[in-house]
Design a protein around this motif. Structure first.
Motif, PDB file in Angstrom:
ATOM      1  N   ILE A  94      -9.232  -8.338   8.011  1.00 21.09           N
ATOM      2  CA  ILE A  94      -8.945  -7.643   9.219  1.00 21.09           C
ATOM      3  C   ILE A  94      -8.304  -6.358   8.946  1.00 21.09           C
ATOM      4  N   ARG A  95      -7.624  -6.192   7.939  1.00 15.50           N
ATOM      5  CA  ARG A  95      -7.071  -4.878   7.481  1.00 15.50           C
ATOM      6  C   ARG A  95      -8.284  -3.900   7.136  1.00 15.50           C
ATOM      7  N   ARG A  96      -9.316  -4.567   6.597  1.00 13.23           N
ATOM      8  CA  ARG A  96     -10.511  -3.453   6.136  1.00 13.23           C
ATOM      9  C   ARG A  96     -11.113  -2.984   7.366  1.00 13.23           C
ATOM     10  N   LEU A  97     -10.932  -3.366   8.663  1.00 14.37           N
ATOM     11  CA  LEU A  97     -11.520  -3.079   9.922  1.00 14.37           C
ATOM     12  C   LEU A  97     -10.949  -1.632  10.340  1.00 14.37           C
ATOM     13  N   ARG A  98      -9.951  -1.130   9.806  1.00 12.19           N
ATOM     14  CA  ARG A  98      -9.633   0.163   9.909  1.00 12.19           C
ATOM     15  C   ARG A  98      -9.098   0.990   8.712  1.00 12.19           C
ATOM     16  N   ASP A  99      -9.037   2.212   8.826  1.00 12.26           N
ATOM     17  CA  ASP A  99      -8.405   3.223   7.964  1.00 12.26           C
ATOM     18  C   ASP A  99      -7.089   2.961   7.610  1.00 12.26           C
ATOM     19  N   ARG A 100      -6.463   2.748   6.455  1.00 11.93           N
ATOM     20  CA  ARG A 100      -5.250   2.421   5.987  1.00 11.93           C
ATOM     21  C   ARG A 100      -4.728   3.323   5.032  1.00 11.93           C
ATOM     22  N   ARG A 101      -3.646   4.111   5.427  1.00 13.59           N
ATOM     23  CA  ARG A 101      -3.084   5.132   4.226  1.00 13.59           C
ATOM     24  C   ARG A 101      -2.008   4.273   3.282  1.00 13.59           C
ATOM     25  N   ARG A 102      -2.282   4.272   1.982  1.00 19.25           N
ATOM     26  CA  ARG A 102      -1.597   3.761   1.249  1.00 19.25           C
ATOM     27  C   ARG A 102      -0.077   4.106   1.118  1.00 19.25           C
ATOM     28  N   THR A 103       0.790   3.504   0.771  1.00 14.32           N
ATOM     29  CA  THR A 103       2.186   4.008   1.077  1.00 14.32           C
ATOM     30  C   THR A 103       2.750   4.030  -0.713  1.00 14.32           C
ATOM     31  N   PRO A 104       3.190   4.930  -1.147  1.00 19.27           N
ATOM     32  CA  PRO A 104       3.709   4.867  -2.788  1.00 19.27           C
ATOM     33  C   PRO A 104       4.857   4.068  -2.883  1.00 19.27           C
ATOM     34  N   ILE A 105       4.885   3.315  -3.895  1.00 18.00           N
ATOM     35  CA  ILE A 105       6.223   2.377  -3.981  1.00 18.00           C
ATOM     36  C   ILE A 105       6.906   3.015  -5.280  1.00 18.00           C
ATOM     37  N   GLU A 106       8.164   3.114  -4.806  1.00 14.56           N
ATOM     38  CA  GLU A 106       9.299   3.617  -5.767  1.00 14.56           C
ATOM     39  C   GLU A 106      10.289   2.711  -5.979  1.00 14.56           C
ATOM     40  N   LEU A 107      11.116   2.981  -7.088  1.00 15.13           N
ATOM     41  CA  LEU A 107      12.260   2.300  -7.200  1.00 15.13           C
ATOM     42  C   LEU A 107      13.410   3.021  -7.180  1.00 15.13           C
ATOM     43  N   PRO A 108      14.761   2.599  -6.512  1.00 15.75           N
ATOM     44  CA  PRO A 108      15.870   3.408  -6.339  1.00 15.75           C
ATOM     45  C   PRO A 108      16.529   3.477  -7.487  1.00 15.75           C
ATOM     46  N   VAL A 109      17.261   4.786  -7.385  1.00 18.16           N
ATOM     47  CA  VAL A 109      18.168   5.265  -8.745  1.00 18.16           C
ATOM     48  C   VAL A 109      18.934   4.314  -9.240  1.00 18.16           C
ATOM     49  N   TRP A 110      19.522   3.108  -8.469  1.00 21.34           N
ATOM     50  CA  TRP A 110      20.460   2.153  -8.852  1.00 21.34           C
ATOM     51  C   TRP A 110      19.755   0.993  -9.482  1.00 21.34           C
ATOM     52  N   PHE A 111      18.404   0.961  -9.562  1.00 22.12           N
ATOM     53  CA  PHE A 111      17.691  -0.295 -10.203  1.00 22.12           C
ATOM     54  C   PHE A 111      18.190  -0.347 -11.498  1.00 22.12           C
ATOM     55  N   ARG A 112      18.488  -1.518 -11.916  1.00 22.88           N
ATOM     56  CA  ARG A 112      18.921  -2.187 -13.011  1.00 22.88           C
ATOM     57  C   ARG A 112      18.088  -3.448 -13.649  1.00 22.88           C
ATOM     58  N   PRO A 113      18.388  -3.888 -14.703  1.00 28.27           N
ATOM     59  CA  PRO A 113      17.890  -5.328 -15.221  1.00 28.27           C
ATOM     60  C   PRO A 113      18.488  -6.286 -14.293  1.00 28.27           C
ATOM     61  N   LEU A 114      19.979  -6.083 -14.018  1.00 27.50           N
ATOM     62  CA  LEU A 114      20.640  -7.125 -13.235  1.00 27.50           C
ATOM     63  C   LEU A 114      19.883  -7.404 -11.845  1.00 27.50           C
ATOM     64  N   THR A 115      19.358  -6.017 -11.376  1.00 25.41           N
ATOM     65  CA  THR A 115      18.767  -6.248  -9.953  1.00 25.41           C
ATOM     66  C   THR A 115      17.378  -6.707 -10.273  1.00 25.41           C
ATOM     67  N   ALA A 116      16.745  -6.552 -11.424  1.00 24.72           N
ATOM     68  CA  ALA A 116      15.183  -6.874 -11.494  1.00 24.72           C
ATOM     69  C   ALA A 116      15.110  -8.425 -11.397  1.00 24.72           C
ATOM     70  N   LEU A 117      15.897  -9.140 -11.733  1.00 22.33           N
ATOM     71  CA  LEU A 117      15.893 -10.696 -11.779  1.00 22.33           C
ATOM     72  C   LEU A 117      15.690 -11.076 -10.473  1.00 22.33           C
ATOM     73  N   PRO A 118      16.512 -10.951  -9.583  1.00 23.24           N
ATOM     74  CA  PRO A 118      16.434 -11.372  -8.150  1.00 23.24           C
ATOM     75  C   PRO A 118      15.089 -10.783  -7.409  1.00 23.24           C
ATOM     76  N   LEU A 119      14.721  -9.520  -7.800  1.00 20.58           N
ATOM     77  CA  LEU A 119      13.418  -8.961  -7.459  1.00 20.58           C
ATOM     78  C   LEU A 119      12.211  -9.770  -7.718  1.00 20.58           C
ATOM     79  N   GLY A 120      12.218 -10.233  -9.045  1.00 20.67           N
ATOM     80  CA  GLY A 120      11.336 -11.151  -9.747  1.00 20.67           C
ATOM     81  C   GLY A 120      11.040 -12.195  -8.854  1.00 20.67           C
ATOM     82  N   VAL A 121      12.361 -13.008  -8.509  1.00 18.30           N
ATOM     83  CA  VAL A 121      12.246 -14.210  -7.774  1.00 18.30           C
ATOM     84  C   VAL A 121      11.774 -13.865  -6.362  1.00 18.30           C
TER      85      VAL A 121
END
Length: 221
Positions: A94-121
């Motif tokens: 269904i998504r391929r039935l219209r043009d869709r602009r990709r949204t760049p993904i960025e990590l916040p400046v406070w990102f740390r290994p401690l926050t990477a664990l729950p992100l993976g979960v």
């Protein structure tokens, strides 16, 4: 428990291991983590493993208990597995039935290994409903009547196989940092910028694939 069962589940784990959500997460961390990218990527992989093992264990134990008391549980599990895959394919179509602009993904400046664990979960847990090989593997374990201790050990092995591509990506990224970073950056740039153009043929193909996958439970013995 037979060798055929083990090889079958190993094959399902290998298929499930190339999970784009988890691999993209690790790639993004290696590229964009503000500090300690290697540690953060490893923490995200551990989070993914924790999600796979925990949710799989709960599903395996509950399905095994229910199968002893309620008929049709395994058939229902099969419909859940392939139904989720069919819905994902249909949504992609269904998504391929219209043009869709990709949204760049960025990590916040406070990102740390401690926050990477729950992100993976979180990322892996959100994507598990689409991981139909996992549901099929659990169904086979329950259907074969594998003892609980052995079944849980097999799930540990499944989890390890699931994490192998991400671990390889992490090792290669740390061993050949500049070259790997340039290659990963080119991939991220390609798939996170620009516009995905409307394509009716691709949309139809994806929808037909959704119908085919959704019908699998009806003809599997």
């Amino acid at each position: 428990m037979t060798a055929g069962l083990l090889w079958g589940i190993a094959g399902l784990a290998a298929l499930d291991a190339f999970n784009p959500a988890t691999i993209v997460t690790v790639t993004l961390i290696l590229l964009a983590a503000p500090r300690r990218a290697g540690s953060a990527a490893l923490a995200a992989i551990l989070g993914a493993a924790l999600a796979v093992m925990t949710l799989g264990t709960v599903l395996y134990l509950s399905a095994g208990a229910a199968a002893d008391a309620i008929g049709g549980v395994l058939l229902g599990l099969r419909f859940v597995a392939f139904g989720a895959a069919a819905i994902a394919l249909a949504f992609a179509g269904i998504r391929r039935l219209r043009d869709r602009r990709r949204t760049p993904i960025e990590l916040p400046v406070w990102f740390r290994p401690l926050t990477a664990l729950p992100l993976g979960v979180l990322v892996t847990s959100a994507d598990l409903p689409n991981a139909f090989p996992y549901f099929v593997a659990i169904e086979r374990l329950v259907d074969a009547g594998v003892p609980t201790s052995q079944g849980l050990l097999i799930l540990v092995g499944y989890t390890v196989v699931y994490c192998v591509p991400c671990l390889v990506l992490l090792v290669v990224g740390l061993a050949a940092r500049e070259r790997t970073r340039a290659w990963l950056q080119s991939l991220v740039t390609r798939f996170s910028r620009g516009t995905v153009r409307r394509s009716v043929p691709i949309a139809i193909t994806l929808m037909l694939a959704a119908v085919a996958v959704g019908s699998i439970p009806f003809w599997i013995p």
